[in-house]
Design a protein around this motif. Sequence first.
Motif, PDB file in Angstrom:
ATOM      1  N   ALA A   1      -6.634  -2.433  16.004  1.00 23.36           N
ATOM      2  CA  ALA A   1      -7.449  -1.504  15.701  1.00 23.36           C
ATOM      3  C   ALA A   1      -6.956  -0.183  14.865  1.00 23.36           C
ATOM      4  O   ALA A   1      -7.578   0.471  14.400  1.00 23.36           O
ATOM      5  CB  ALA A   1      -8.257  -1.020  16.958  1.00 23.36           C
ATOM      6  N   ARG A   2      -5.655  -0.355  14.895  1.00 21.80           N
ATOM      7  CA  ARG A   2      -4.610   0.809  14.477  1.00 21.80           C
ATOM      8  C   ARG A   2      -3.880   0.274  13.140  1.00 21.80           C
ATOM      9  O   ARG A   2      -3.975   0.880  11.864  1.00 21.80           O
ATOM     10  CB  ARG A   2      -3.364   1.147  15.271  1.00 21.80           C
ATOM     11  CG  ARG A   2      -4.005   1.832  16.500  1.00 21.80           C
ATOM     12  CD  ARG A   2      -4.318   3.492  16.000  1.00 21.80           C
ATOM     13  NE  ARG A   2      -2.960   4.125  15.697  1.00 21.80           N
ATOM     14  CZ  ARG A   2      -2.689   4.792  14.468  1.00 21.80           C
ATOM     15  NH1 ARG A   2      -3.457   4.640  13.451  1.00 21.80           N
ATOM     16  NH2 ARG A   2      -1.634   5.404  14.317  1.00 21.80           N
ATOM     17  N   ASP A   3      -3.859  -1.000  13.104  1.00 26.52           N
ATOM     18  CA  ASP A   3      -3.007  -1.719  11.785  1.00 26.52           C
ATOM     19  C   ASP A   3      -3.897  -2.291  11.044  1.00 26.52           C
ATOM     20  O   ASP A   3      -4.546  -3.566  11.489  1.00 26.52           O
ATOM     21  CB  ASP A   3      -1.798  -2.698  12.439  1.00 26.52           C
ATOM     22  CG  ASP A   3      -1.123  -3.052  11.170  1.00 26.52           C
ATOM     23  OD1 ASP A   3      -1.572  -3.756  10.484  1.00 26.52           O
ATOM     24  OD2 ASP A   3       0.098  -2.787  11.249  1.00 26.52           O
ATOM     25  N   LYS A   4      -4.175  -1.744   9.798  1.00 24.42           N
ATOM     26  CA  LYS A   4      -4.986  -2.412   8.975  1.00 24.42           C
ATOM     27  C   LYS A   4      -4.708  -3.936   8.361  1.00 24.42           C
ATOM     28  O   LYS A   4      -5.738  -4.678   8.037  1.00 24.42           O
ATOM     29  CB  LYS A   4      -5.366  -1.515   7.670  1.00 24.42           C
ATOM     30  CG  LYS A   4      -5.967  -0.324   8.000  1.00 24.42           C
ATOM     31  CD  LYS A   4      -5.979   0.834   6.761  1.00 24.42           C
ATOM     32  CE  LYS A   4      -6.797   2.105   6.914  1.00 24.42           C
ATOM     33  NZ  LYS A   4      -5.971   3.032   8.128  1.00 24.42           N
ATOM     34  N   HIS A   5      -3.623  -4.137   8.329  1.00 22.12           N
ATOM     35  CA  HIS A   5      -3.101  -5.537   7.902  1.00 22.12           C
ATOM     36  C   HIS A   5      -3.728  -6.547   9.123  1.00 22.12           C
ATOM     37  O   HIS A   5      -4.017  -7.576   8.775  1.00 22.12           O
ATOM     38  CB  HIS A   5      -1.691  -5.684   7.677  1.00 22.12           C
ATOM     39  CG  HIS A   5      -1.467  -7.019   7.045  1.00 22.12           C
ATOM     40  ND1 HIS A   5      -0.068  -7.556   7.824  1.00 22.12           N
ATOM     41  CD2 HIS A   5      -1.908  -7.840   6.214  1.00 22.12           C
ATOM     42  CE1 HIS A   5      -0.055  -8.807   7.431  1.00 22.12           C
ATOM     43  NE2 HIS A   5      -1.047  -8.965   6.171  1.00 22.12           N
TER      44      HIS A   5
ATOM     45  N   LEU B   1      -0.494  -8.283   1.593  1.00 21.53           N
ATOM     46  CA  LEU B   1       0.421  -7.145   2.110  1.00 21.53           C
ATOM     47  C   LEU B   1       1.794  -7.178   1.034  1.00 21.53           C
ATOM     48  O   LEU B   1       2.241  -8.312   0.813  1.00 21.53           O
ATOM     49  CB  LEU B   1       0.805  -7.846   3.412  1.00 21.53           C
ATOM     50  CG  LEU B   1       2.043  -6.604   4.252  1.00 21.53           C
ATOM     51  CD1 LEU B   1       1.301  -5.498   4.363  1.00 21.53           C
ATOM     52  CD2 LEU B   1       2.590  -7.505   5.238  1.00 21.53           C
ATOM     53  N   TYR B   2       2.036  -6.062   0.691  1.00 22.65           N
ATOM     54  CA  TYR B   2       3.319  -6.024  -0.029  1.00 22.65           C
ATOM     55  C   TYR B   2       4.031  -4.708   0.367  1.00 22.65           C
ATOM     56  O   TYR B   2       3.810  -4.032   1.437  1.00 22.65           O
ATOM     57  CB  TYR B   2       2.780  -5.229  -1.412  1.00 22.65           C
ATOM     58  CG  TYR B   2       2.090  -6.381  -2.351  1.00 22.65           C
ATOM     59  CD1 TYR B   2       2.628  -7.716  -2.616  1.00 22.65           C
ATOM     60  CD2 TYR B   2       0.399  -6.260  -2.526  1.00 22.65           C
ATOM     61  CE1 TYR B   2       1.888  -8.580  -3.242  1.00 22.65           C
ATOM     62  CE2 TYR B   2      -0.099  -7.124  -3.157  1.00 22.65           C
ATOM     63  CZ  TYR B   2       0.456  -8.494  -3.644  1.00 22.65           C
ATOM     64  OH  TYR B   2      -0.415  -9.375  -4.353  1.00 22.65           O
ATOM     65  N   SER B   3       5.188  -4.375  -0.139  1.00 24.49           N
ATOM     66  CA  SER B   3       6.077  -3.541   0.215  1.00 24.49           C
ATOM     67  C   SER B   3       6.509  -2.606  -1.094  1.00 24.49           C
ATOM     68  O   SER B   3       6.775  -3.065  -2.325  1.00 24.49           O
ATOM     69  CB  SER B   3       7.546  -4.217   0.787  1.00 24.49           C
ATOM     70  OG  SER B   3       8.597  -3.339   0.706  1.00 24.49           O
ATOM     71  N   THR B   4       7.072  -1.421  -0.626  1.00 22.27           N
ATOM     72  CA  THR B   4       7.545  -0.424  -1.688  1.00 22.27           C
ATOM     73  C   THR B   4       8.972  -0.757  -2.306  1.00 22.27           C
ATOM     74  O   THR B   4       9.273  -0.325  -3.269  1.00 22.27           O
ATOM     75  CB  THR B   4       7.685   0.855  -0.951  1.00 22.27           C
ATOM     76  OG1 THR B   4       8.425   0.949   0.196  1.00 22.27           O
ATOM     77  CG2 THR B   4       6.191   1.482  -0.686  1.00 22.27           C
ATOM     78  N   ALA B   5       9.433  -2.020  -1.699  1.00 18.41           N
ATOM     79  CA  ALA B   5      10.731  -2.421  -2.322  1.00 18.41           C
ATOM     80  C   ALA B   5      10.554  -3.532  -3.282  1.00 18.41           C
ATOM     81  O   ALA B   5      11.363  -4.004  -4.046  1.00 18.41           O
ATOM     82  CB  ALA B   5      11.398  -2.873  -1.334  1.00 18.41           C
ATOM     83  N   ASP B   6       9.057  -3.903  -3.307  1.00 16.76           N
ATOM     84  CA  ASP B   6       8.668  -5.000  -4.357  1.00 16.76           C
ATOM     85  C   ASP B   6       9.043  -4.447  -5.974  1.00 16.76           C
ATOM     86  O   ASP B   6       8.771  -3.009  -5.962  1.00 16.76           O
ATOM     87  CB  ASP B   6       7.405  -5.430  -4.305  1.00 16.76           C
ATOM     88  CG  ASP B   6       7.347  -6.178  -2.811  1.00 16.76           C
ATOM     89  OD1 ASP B   6       8.237  -6.798  -2.634  1.00 16.76           O
ATOM     90  OD2 ASP B   6       6.041  -6.334  -2.373  1.00 16.76           O
TER      91      ASP B   6
END
Length: 415
Positions: free
Chosen positions: A105-109, A127-132
Motif C-alpha cells: 500500500a506504500r510502494d507503488k511498484h 520500473l527504471y532508475s535515475t542511473a539509466d
Amino acid sequence: MQPHLLLLTTPSSYRLPAFLAAAERIAAQITVAEDTPPTLARALPGKLLIDFSDQEAALRAICDLHATQPLTAIVPIDDSGVELAARACVRLGLPFNRPEAAAAARDKHLMRQLFARAGVPSPAFHLYSTADDLTALAQTIDYPCVVKPLRLNGSRGVIRADNPAQFIAAARRLAALLDQIEGTGTHEFLVEEFIPGFEVALEGLIDRGQVQVLALFDKPDPLDGPFFEETIYVTPSRLPIAVQREINEVTAAAAQAIGLEQGPLHAELRINERGAWMIELANRSIGGLCSRTLRFGSDTPLEELILRQAAGLPIESLSQTGQAGGVMMIPIPQAGILRSVDGIAAAEAIPGVEAVEITAPINYPLVPLPEGNSYLGFIFARGPDPATVEAALRAAHACLRFTIMPAIPLMTTTA
C-alpha cells in the motif's frame, strides 16, 4: 475498559487534530507517536517521538509503551506510519494488516505488480532508475506517459510527458526532488501509461477484507497534467449507478490484490470508455482537511468511524447524513513568500460555503507541485445537490486574492 490507541503521525499532519477530537468523543486514551529525527527522539507525556525510518528502534519504543500501558490498537494517520503499524501489531498480537500488505500500500511498484497479477485494471508500467541512460530510454517509451516516484503521495513528483524531451526533463526533475528528500544517489521510479478520463476518489473502511464504501467523490476539474494538483472534491457522485458499482468492484478487487484486511481505504480511479481504472490505493483516510465534508449516522465524523473500528467499538451507521458536500483544496499558483490573503469574508458569504480555512502561514515560502506537498488552504461547502456545491466552491475561490512575493535568495559573504 477504556481503549488505549496509539496514533502514528508526522509533525506536519493535517489529520491529527480531527483524530484527537474523535478520540475524545469515544473516551479513548491516546498516545501520539510522531515521526522525529533520532537526535530529537524521546518520550514525552502522552507522546512518543520516534524515528519511523529506524523501525527496530521504533518497535522497541512501542513495545515498551505496551508493556506499561497496554495498547488496544495502533492507527496510522498518515502513509508514513502504515508499515510500522503493521509490524508493531504483529509483534504485539494486535489486529491489523499483514506487513506485506502494508508495504504494497506504500510502494507503488509493488502495488502495480499485485494489481497486474490479480487482473485489476490499472496502468501499464515499467520500473527504471535515475542511473539509466535517460536519452536512450526516452526513445523506447510509449507516449503520453507519467513519471512517478515510488513512495511519495499527494501527486508530489508526478509529471506527465508527451515526448522524449519532456520525459527527460521530468525524470531529471524527479531525480532532483528525490535527492532533496532521500539524499543524493540513485533512485528508482515508475513510468506509467497515462490513463485519460474523469477522476474520482473513493473513501472506504475495510472490515475483515471486505470494503465498505463510505463515500465517492467526483473531481470535476480535469487532471490531465503536466502536474496533477487536485482541487475540488464533491460528494455524492453524479456518475451513473452502474458506473459507481463498477468503481466499487474495482476498488474491492484492488484491496484484495494487495491483501488489506482492516482500516481506512482511500482510492483514486479514472473512468473512461474502457471502464474504471485503479490509479492508486492507500491504507489511510482522505488527505488534508477534506474529511470535514463527511458525516455519518447522527453526525459522526470519519475519524470516529476509524477509531471505533480499531478499538472494536460499535459503529452506529456507515451511511452519510445531510446534504451534498464538497471541498476545494486551494492550489498554490506560484512559488514565493505568502504575504497576505484577502477576500475571505466575501468567500464565506457565498451561499452554501461553510468555511474558508487558510492553512499556509503568512510570510512562509510556498512550493507548488510537483515539488510541493501542501495547499494554501481549504474551502468547504454544502448544498442541496453536487452541482450547487461545486458552483459555491468556485465562486468562493474567485473571491480570494493571494499576495505572493518572490523569495529572495540568502546572501553569503566571505572574509
